[in-house]
Design a protein around this motif. Structure first.
Motif, short mmCIF file in Angstrom:
data_model
loop_
_atom_site.label_atom_id
_atom_site.label_comp_id
_atom_site.label_asym_id
_atom_site.label_seq_id
_atom_site.Cartn_x
_atom_site.Cartn_y
_atom_site.Cartn_z
N GLN A 287 0.83 -1.21 0.00
CA GLN A 287 0.00 0.00 0.00
C GLN A 287 0.87 1.26 0.00
OE1 GLN A 287 -3.53 0.50 2.23
NE2 GLN A 287 -3.85 -1.68 2.53
N ILE A 290 1.84 1.78 -3.46
CA ILE A 290 0.74 2.34 -4.27
C ILE A 290 0.62 3.84 -4.00
CG2 ILE A 290 -1.74 2.28 -4.69
CD1 ILE A 290 -1.61 -0.69 -3.66
N MET A 291 0.67 4.18 -2.71
CA MET A 291 0.52 5.60 -2.36
C MET A 291 1.65 6.43 -2.94
SD MET A 291 -1.12 5.68 1.45
CE MET A 291 -0.19 4.42 2.26
N LYS A 292 2.86 5.86 -2.91
CA LYS A 292 4.00 6.59 -3.47
C LYS A 292 3.86 6.72 -4.99
CE LYS A 292 7.61 6.61 -0.23
NZ LYS A 292 9.06 6.51 -0.08
N THR A 293 3.32 5.69 -5.60
CA THR A 293 3.09 5.76 -7.05
C THR A 293 2.06 6.84 -7.37
OG1 THR A 293 3.55 3.41 -7.18
CG2 THR A 293 2.47 4.37 -9.07
N LEU A 294 1.13 7.04 -6.44
CA LEU A 294 0.11 8.07 -6.64
C LEU A 294 0.66 9.47 -6.39
CD1 LEU A 294 -2.98 6.47 -4.84
CD2 LEU A 294 -2.51 6.56 -7.29
N GLY A 295 1.89 9.55 -5.87
CA GLY A 295 2.49 10.86 -5.65
C GLY A 295 2.73 11.20 -4.19
N ALA A 296 2.51 10.24 -3.29
CA ALA A 296 2.72 10.53 -1.86
C ALA A 296 4.20 10.59 -1.56
CB ALA A 296 2.06 9.45 -1.02
N ARG A 297 4.59 11.59 -0.78
CA ARG A 297 5.98 11.66 -0.32
C ARG A 297 6.13 10.84 0.95
NH1 ARG A 297 4.68 17.59 -1.06
NH2 ARG A 297 2.81 16.50 -1.73
N SER A 298 7.39 10.52 1.27
CA SER A 298 7.66 9.68 2.45
C SER A 298 7.04 10.29 3.70
CB SER A 298 9.16 9.52 2.66
OG SER A 298 9.74 8.92 1.54
N GLN A 300 4.45 12.17 3.94
CA GLN A 300 2.99 12.03 3.94
C GLN A 300 2.58 10.61 4.36
OE1 GLN A 300 2.41 13.34 -0.16
NE2 GLN A 300 1.23 15.09 0.57
N SER A 379 11.64 2.65 -1.34
CA SER A 379 11.39 3.18 -2.69
C SER A 379 10.11 2.54 -3.24
CB SER A 379 12.57 2.88 -3.62
OG SER A 379 12.53 1.55 -4.02
N PRO A 380 9.41 3.26 -4.14
CA PRO A 380 8.14 2.69 -4.64
C PRO A 380 8.34 1.35 -5.34
CG PRO A 380 8.70 4.77 -5.74
CD PRO A 380 9.65 4.61 -4.61
N ARG A 381 9.49 1.19 -6.05
CA ARG A 381 9.69 -0.10 -6.74
C ARG A 381 9.82 -1.24 -5.73
NH1 ARG A 381 13.36 -3.75 -7.91
NH2 ARG A 381 15.07 -2.59 -6.97
#
Lengths: 445, 243
Positions: A287, A290-298, A300, A379-381
């Protein structure tokens, strides 16, 4: 409501069992440490205050006989605050059941005019006629005799006599009768002959104006001894006294152990909570991705999970604080009886309350923030491709292969999983051991 | 639909120059997933990326989305050199410029469909607060899920979830939409509906890059590239689709 708060409340609903578990762990740990710190704070202060109320003697001088002029002479000596003559004898007293107990009998001139080693009665006056015996309150349960009932006492001539029980007193300078299996009795010279005791007093209890250290007291006692010898008043013995409660050192040690164990249990509870959070975050990693892929910063992502645990810590403190306060009082009440002391003030210093709140708030938050921040920084990956539980490496991988239980393979699987994170296992065992030790300590005392 | 707002410094919306990506294995060896790929994608293009498993398709997508960084070479998208962005600036850039659609939908399970879209807007802050809910409803209407807005993802079918994920990918009106096998987990009928939806996005001015095994989806792309062992082995224009 903001969508991020909706996610937080949704996560709360979904993970309510884990959250309840974390809260329960933290409430127990925080309440435990608050109990120990509050009890230690109150007891350390009240043992001292209670003993000071007794105005305990600093020096005892032993003579064949103490005349009133000797009392006046010693009182006139500079540095002496108070002097009182007394005598002590050891005998036996019978309880209502017929069981005999050893008794230390103190003869003092007048209950109402005590100067040193004060005994007192709570909310009741001294008997008008000093022909009975007063018993230290902690002996009440052993004797099973009520006020004004007759008490059987053995005289030095091995004759059993009966004397009325004038009432119970509190002597904060003695250990409780229930612990020492010793009854403490108090009579005046008027009643002494009826118990076959000498009405003459032979001890001189001296209270100094300024006490100083024990060596200072011993030095003063030597000077006083020499001074009296110069006046041909030779004491048989001179004792410089510690002037502390007989069980004070034991009590301090016991409270320290309780405090250390409670602290350990608290740290372990915070670590366990962090472990639960860590496990939870392991499952949340996708999750997070997913949130980071949506643009969330660490920040947030971390803020979102911290917003879930921060109120949780506040709630646990809100629950732990009254529990810790109540349990602390219970521990103090228990020790009040055990130490035979008066607790005049049940309050806990504000500075300690403040420290407890900071401690109970800071440690779990910090412990839980670490796995949250670690997960939020991934990291998002890595987050999206997180493989979940990975096989152990190095020595753990080697030892895991050695763990093999006969029968169903799931037992081997469960055991290998337990050893997959040795630090987590060690902390869990440490927390359980600390909890057990805390329980045994409190139970055995 | 709001038009893309990001200005580019040249005609390419996406540009890769000699981009390589290698992953370390446990034994310390490097496994090359992409070997010096160069690729240019113009705004409004619809690109299908084909290739077998392990050919480097998802890695390529991750580099363009800023989900991963190249080991060497350059990746530029929506006017930014992605290798120069820190993690947080990259996240913000991604939220503003790239919409990602996953094979397994990846909707957040504790939020409703509408809230999933709103959360994406909340993180980025590109869409003014007052416009967020109307925009979320507009997007749900676009994907035909207006009546499912208040439902949790778990109550929807696979096709509905994927349409919700597409709506979410458009939440911040990104110029680029990337999709990793978006029909890989759907039956053929549902896949067809999703393909239509993607095709409709071209009309909205979006640039699409879709990794797929779905021939139907690939046949609708303007351009099809084939990857094999981390290299582009074919790059063909599909004039019939563009027409």
């Amino acid at each position: 409501m903001n969508t991020r708060w909706r996610k937080i409340t949704g996560d709360f609903r979904q993970h309510r069992l884990q959250i309840f578990l974390i809260a329960a762990i933290l409430v127990l740990g925080s309440a435990g440490v608050m109990t120990a710190l509050n009890a230690r704070s109150i007891l350390a202060r009240e043992i001292e205050k209670s003993y000071r109320r007794a105005n305990g003697a600093d020096i005892i001088l032993w003579f064949d006989k103490v005349e009133p002029k000797l009392v006046d002479l010693v009182r006139s000596r500079p540095g002496v605050a108070e002097v009182e003559a007394r005598s002590t004898a050891f005998t036996r007293v019978a309880g209502k059941s017929g069981k005999w107990f050893p008794m230390r009998l103190t003869v003092l001139p007048d209950f109402a005019q005590q100067k040193v080693n004060l005994i007192h009665r709570d909310a009741t006056a001294w008997p008008a006629v000093n022909d009975g015996i007063l018993i230290e309150q902690s002996g009440m349960s052993l004797l099973g005799i009520g006020e004004n009932e007759p008490v059987r006492v053995r005289t030095p001539a091995v004759v059993v006599v009966t004397i009325p029980l004038g009432g119970f007193v509190h002597d904060p300078a003695v250990a409780p009768s229930t612990q020492d299996r010793m009854i403490y009795g108090y009579i005046t010279p008027t009643a002494a002959p009826s118990l076959g005791q000498n009405a003459e007093l032979d001890q001189l209890l001296v209270k100094l104006s300024v006490r100083g250290s024990l060596s200072d007291v011993a030095e003063f006692a030597d000077d006083l001894n020499g001074w009296l010898k110069g006046r041909n008043l030779v004491p048989l013995r001179v004792d410089a006294l510690n002037n502390t409660h007989p069980h004070a050192a034991l009590m301090t040690a016991m409270l320290r152990v309780l405090e250390v164990l409670a602290g350990l249990a608290f740290v372990c509870s915070a670590t366990l909570a962090a472990c639960v959070i860590s496990l939870w975050m392991r499952r949340e990693v996708r999750q997070v991705g997913i949130m980071k892929t949506l643009g969330a910063r660490s920040s947030q992502v971390a803020g979102q999970y911290l917003a879930l645990v921060a109120p949780l810590v506040l709630v646990t403190i809100a629950l732990a604080f009254p529990i810790g306060t109540a349990l602390g009082r219970w521990v103090v009440k228990y020790h009040e009886t055990m130490l035979n002391i008066d607790i005049a003030d049940w309050s806990v210093p504000r500075s300690l309350v403040f420290q407890e709140l900071i401690f109970a708030l800071g440690v779990p938050l910090l412990a839980m923030a670490l796995p949250i921040v670690r997960a939020a920084r991934i990291s998002p990956r890595q987050a999206i491709q997180d493989p979940g539980i990975v096989a152990p490496r190095g020595p753990i991988a080697f030892t895991s292969r050695l763990i093999k239980l006969p029968g169903n393979r799931r037992w081997s699987f469960a055991l290998r999983n337990s050893f997959r994170r040795p630090w987590r296992l060690a902390l869990t065992l440490l927390a359980l051991s600390a909890g057990g030790a805390l329980f045994l300590t409190t139970h055995n005392n | 639909m709001i038009a893309p707002t990001v200005a580019t410094d040249d005609a390419d919306l996406i540009r890769l120059e000699e981009a390589t990506k290698s992953f370390g294995s446990r034994g310390g060896q490097l496994f090359p997933a992409l070997r010096g790929i160069s690729l240019r994608v113009a705004p409004g293009d619809f690109l299908a990326v084909l290739g077998k498993s392990g050919s480097g398709k998802s890695t390529l997508l991750n580099l363009i989305a800023g989900i991963d960084r190249p080991t060497s070479g350059e990746v530029r998208a929506a006017g930014e050199d992605l290798s120069r962005l820190g993690e947080n600036r990259m996240a913000l850039w991604r939220g503003r410029n790239v919409g990602v659609v996953f094979q397994f939908f990846q909707l957040l399970p504790t939020l409703t469909v509408e809230e999933n879209i709103l959360l994406a807007m909340d993180f980025v802050g590109k869409i003014p607060r007052v416009d967020r809910r109307p925009r979320a409803r507009q997007l749900l209407e676009l994907v035909g899920l207006s009546d499912q807005a208040a439902k949790l993802p778990s109550t929807l079918s696979g096709g509905q979830q994927q349409r919700a994920a597409i709506a979410r990918s458009l939440a911040n009106d990104p110029p680029i939409v990337l999709a990793d096998e978006p029909t890989g987990n759907l039956d053929s009928e549902t896949s067809a509906a999703v393909v239509e939806l993607f095709h409709g996005l071209i009309g909205e001015g979006k640039t699409l890059l879709i990794v797929t095994h779905d021939n139907n989806l690939a046949s609708r792309a303007h351009r099809v590239i084939q990857l094999r062992d981390g290299l582009i082995v074919a790059d063909e224009m599909n004039h019939s689709a563009r027409g």
